[in-house]
Each structure stands twice: as C-alpha cells, then as structure tokens.
Write an enzyme that holds these catalytic residues in place. Structure first.
Site, PDB file in Angstrom:
ATOM      1  CE  LYS A  53      -4.171  -1.833   2.142  1.00 37.02           C
ATOM      2  NZ  LYS A  53      -4.800  -2.069   3.441  1.00 37.02           N
ATOM      3  CE  LYS A  95      -9.526 -10.612  -4.287  1.00 37.05           C
ATOM      4  NZ  LYS A  95     -10.013  -9.398  -3.744  1.00 37.05           N
ATOM      5  CE  LYS A 110     -13.165  -1.647  -0.565  1.00 38.62           C
ATOM      6  NZ  LYS A 110     -13.382  -2.924   0.086  1.00 38.62           N
TER       7      LYS A 110
HETATM    8  P1  ADP Z   1     -11.944  -5.416  -1.952  1.00 41.17           P
HETATM    9  O1  ADP Z   1     -10.980  -6.250  -2.767  1.00 41.17           O
HETATM   10  O2  ADP Z   1     -13.184  -5.115  -2.719  1.00 41.17           O
HETATM   11  O3  ADP Z   1     -11.289  -4.168  -1.381  1.00 41.17           O
HETATM   12  P2  ADP Z   1     -11.745  -6.389   0.744  1.00 41.17           P
HETATM   13  O4  ADP Z   1     -10.267  -6.545   0.607  1.00 41.17           O
HETATM   14  O5  ADP Z   1     -12.289  -5.281   1.591  1.00 41.17           O
HETATM   15  O6  ADP Z   1     -12.386  -6.293  -0.732  1.00 41.17           O
HETATM   16  O7  ADP Z   1     -12.330  -7.776   1.211  1.00 41.17           O
HETATM   17  C1  ADP Z   1     -13.266  -8.006   2.247  1.00 41.17           C
HETATM   18  C2  ADP Z   1     -13.494  -9.507   2.294  1.00 41.17           C
HETATM   19  O8  ADP Z   1     -14.095  -9.979   1.068  1.00 41.17           O
HETATM   20  C3  ADP Z   1     -12.199 -10.316   2.441  1.00 41.17           C
HETATM   21  O9  ADP Z   1     -12.452 -11.413   3.300  1.00 41.17           O
HETATM   22  C4  ADP Z   1     -11.892 -10.805   1.035  1.00 41.17           C
HETATM   23  O10 ADP Z   1     -11.170 -12.029   1.041  1.00 41.17           O
HETATM   24  C5  ADP Z   1     -13.297 -11.009   0.458  1.00 41.17           C
HETATM   25  N1  ADP Z   1     -13.295 -10.766  -0.999  1.00 41.17           N
HETATM   26  C6  ADP Z   1     -13.032  -9.591  -1.613  1.00 41.17           C
HETATM   27  N2  ADP Z   1     -13.116  -9.695  -2.959  1.00 41.17           N
HETATM   28  C7  ADP Z   1     -13.421 -10.992  -3.218  1.00 41.17           C
HETATM   29  C8  ADP Z   1     -13.635 -11.748  -4.424  1.00 41.17           C
HETATM   30  N3  ADP Z   1     -13.578 -11.170  -5.615  1.00 41.17           N
HETATM   31  N4  ADP Z   1     -13.917 -13.047  -4.300  1.00 41.17           N
HETATM   32  C9  ADP Z   1     -13.996 -13.638  -3.087  1.00 41.17           C
HETATM   33  N5  ADP Z   1     -13.809 -12.999  -1.908  1.00 41.17           N
HETATM   34  C10 ADP Z   1     -13.530 -11.687  -1.963  1.00 41.17           C
END
Ligand code: ADP
Ligand code: TRP
Length: 323
Positions: free
Chosen positions: A113, A192, A195
């Site tokens: 980050k 994948k 956000k």
């Molecule tokens: P993002 O990638 O949208 O920022 P986060 O990192 O906040 O999402 O993830 C929150 C939770 O959702 C975590 O436990 C993460 O493993 C799960 N998660 C996020 N994106 C996915 C995805 N595309 N498929 C499966 N699980 C996901």
C-alpha cells in the site's frame, strides 16, 4: 465452545465478491453449534483511507446491513461497530509498545500500500496492531480471513505470545481460518472482483442500475448464432457461482449450441440475482432507510462486546501496572 471473530472494513458497500467470499462463509461458520461469533465493522481501520465522515457512516451502515440481511443471527452472536468499543484503542496502544518496528515495516500489505497510495499515514503502518487488538480483546480462537490477511494473523499471534511470555498467560493465541474452497469471484472485467478495480457488482443497487452494471460485463464479440465456450465467459463464470445445477446446465447448453447471445446470458444473470437475493435486497433497503432500526441491532451487540472488552482490559491493566 469456539469463539469466531472477523471484521470487514467499511470502505465501501459490500459487493458480490465480499458477499460470496466472506460474508456467507462466515455466517455459515457462525451457525455451527458450539460456535459463538463476534463479527464487526472495522470502521476505525477504514479511517486509514476514508477521510469523509458521511462516506464512512454510509459504508459502515451498509456493511452492518449486509451482515443482517444475509442472516447473521444477532441474538445468538455479537455484531458491532469497532469504534463503539473504544477499549480496542487502549489495548492497541499497549500492543504497539510490544511490537518490534521491523515486523510492521516488513508487512506485505504495508509495503504494497505504501508504494501505491498518496496518503501513507501512521495509521496504515500500525494497522496490524489495531487488528491484533481487535482479536485479542475478545480472546477469539478462530479468525476467518482472506489470504491477504494471513500475515496480519501471524503478527497477532507473535504479539499475543510475546505478551503472554512477559506477563503470564493472558491472551488466547488465535488461528486463522482460510477456506481454500472459497471462490474468487470475478469482476465485470474478468479480474478478481474488487472495490479498487471498479469492476464490482453491487447487488443492492436499484434494479435499473444493477442491470446496467451487469450489461457492462466484458465478453468477446462472437455473434448471436455462434456456439460459445461458457467456461471462457465472464457472465457464465459469475452465474455459475450463484445458480443451481439445473440452471447452470441449461445455460451451459445454450452457450454450446449457439443462437444464444451474451445479452440473453446477462439478462438471465440479472434475473437470477434479483430473484435469488430478493429478501436480502429488501431487508438491506429497509435497514439503510431506517437507521434507528439498524442502530438498535448494533447497540445490542456493542453493549455485550463492551462488557467483554472491559473485563479483558482490567486484567491487562493490572498486569501492566496501570491499576
Ligand atoms: P476489496 O478487494 O473489494 O477491497 P476487501 O479486501 O475489503 O475487498 O475484502 C473483504 C473480504 O471480502 C475479504 O475477506 C476478502 O477475502 C473477500 N473478498 C473480496 N473480494 C473478493 C472476491 N472477488 N472473491 C472472493 N472474496 C472476496
Ligand atoms: N484487515 C481486515 C481486512 O481488510 C479487516 C479486519 C480488521 C479484521 N480487524 C480485523 C479481520 C480482525 C479479522 C479480524 O480484510
């Protein structure tokens, strides 16, 4: 009895990837008998990136509403906003003073980050210590997390072991649960869903906006008549994760035999999401427009969590000579 604890940052409205990959599997674990779950909205962690108060408030409500809408039992378990149990900040300070600087400086997530973000603040640096405090405050046994969080769990374990060796057995040393079976939900562009990639499907959006997002799923440009490979198509990949076997087979055959366009598949995906998640979308909408009903549910959990946190802290303060 096992105590399960996990948090989701309030950095956006939960998308289909968060729901299928994190919320539903955690709710499934919470239903296993003998488990007691502490699920929370990591709204303090979200301050490392989100500075606008109204945005955080909205996202915090949305994450809480999603947990409730998807059936997290808030009578049996505890749902709370991290910031409402401010004891976590006190514990976090004590743990900060026991955490070696290089352990944080070498954390993958921080390195990653800090290389990308314009705002590299100290909160981002000490993020794993606050996460350790989240977990140790409630003496959680198991912490369901995505793969990217495993190192944070190792840091938590190291801090717990250090505290226990200096001050005597105090904290449960937690274990991460990472379900390797859990699907990676692809986004509208096939990467994948995330956000940060702006490729997500927010199932809670109004019908017309949801349809627009589904229509934006990237496909190749084969004509309607042509037979198509379902496994190579982003629409089918998402459909497959939520449809039942019969629906999957029907769509698969339609792709293979041809005369079935991507527009048809997108419409079916949209209809499936709307019907499959009808109750959850309704409940989410209700909670988002009735803040007091949502806060009533959260405050119930926050009162219980606070009691628990105060007990832990009084033990910790004694051990550290603060009381
Ligand atoms: P993002 O990638 O949208 O920022 P986060 O990192 O906040 O999402 O993830 C929150 C939770 O959702 C975590 O436990 C993460 O493993 C799960 N998660 C996020 N994106 C996915 C995805 N595309 N498929 C499966 N699980 C996901
Ligand atoms: N860092 C986690 C994430 O971004 C969220 C989180 C904060 C968390 N505190 C936690 C997860 C404690 C599990 C336990 O996904």
């Amino acid at each position: 009895m096992a105590r399960i604890l996990t948090g989701i940052q309030s950095s956006g409205v939960p998308h289909l990837g968060n729901i299928l990959g994190a919320i539903l599997p955690a709710i499934k674990i919470s239903k296993e008998s003998g488990n007691e779950s502490f699920f929370f909205i990591a709204d303090l962690h979200s301050f490392t990136s989100i500075k606008e108060a109204s945005v955080r408030r909205y996202n915090t409500n949305a994450v809480a509403a999603a947990w409730v809408a998807f059936g997290f039992d808030t009578d049996k378990n505890i749902l709370y906003r991290q910031s409402k149990v401010a004891e976590v900040c006190e514990l976090s300070w004590y743990l900060n003073c026991l955490t070696p600087y290089p352990m944080l400086a070498n954390a993958h997530s921080f390195k990653d980050k800090s290389g990308k973000l314009a705002d590299v603040n100290a909160g981002l640096f000490t993020y794993p210590v606050l996460m350790a405090a989240d977990i140790l405050l409630y003496n959680a046994n198991y912490v369901p997390v995505g793969k990217d969080q495993i190192q944070h769990l190792e840091i938590t374990r190291d801090i717990a072991l250090k505290f226990n060796s200096l001050y005597g057995e105090t904290f449960v040393v937690p274990e991460a649960i990472t379900d390797t079976q859990v699907m990676i939900v692809p986004g509208t562009d096939g990467q994948k869903m995330s956000k940060s990639y702006h490729n997500f499907i927010d199932i809670f959006k109004a019908d017309n906006e949801l349809l627009k997002d589904i229509k934006s799923i990237v496909t190749d440009s084969l004509p309607l008549e042509a037979p198509k490979d379902p496994e190579a198509c982003n629409v089918f990949k998402i459909y497959k994760l939520i449809a039942n076997d019969e629906q999957i087979n029907t769509m698969r055959n339609n792709y293979i035999k041809g005369g079935y366009g991507y527009g048809h598949a997108k419409k079916e995906l949209y209809e499936l999401i709307v019907s499959k998640f009808a109750t959850q979308r309704e409940e989410f909408k209700f909670l988002m427009s009735n803040e007091s009903a949502l806060y009533h549910i959260l405050e119930k959990g926050e009162n219980k969590a606070r009691e628990y946190a105060q007990d832990t802290l009084s033990v910790v303060r004694k051990k550290l000579g603060y009381s």
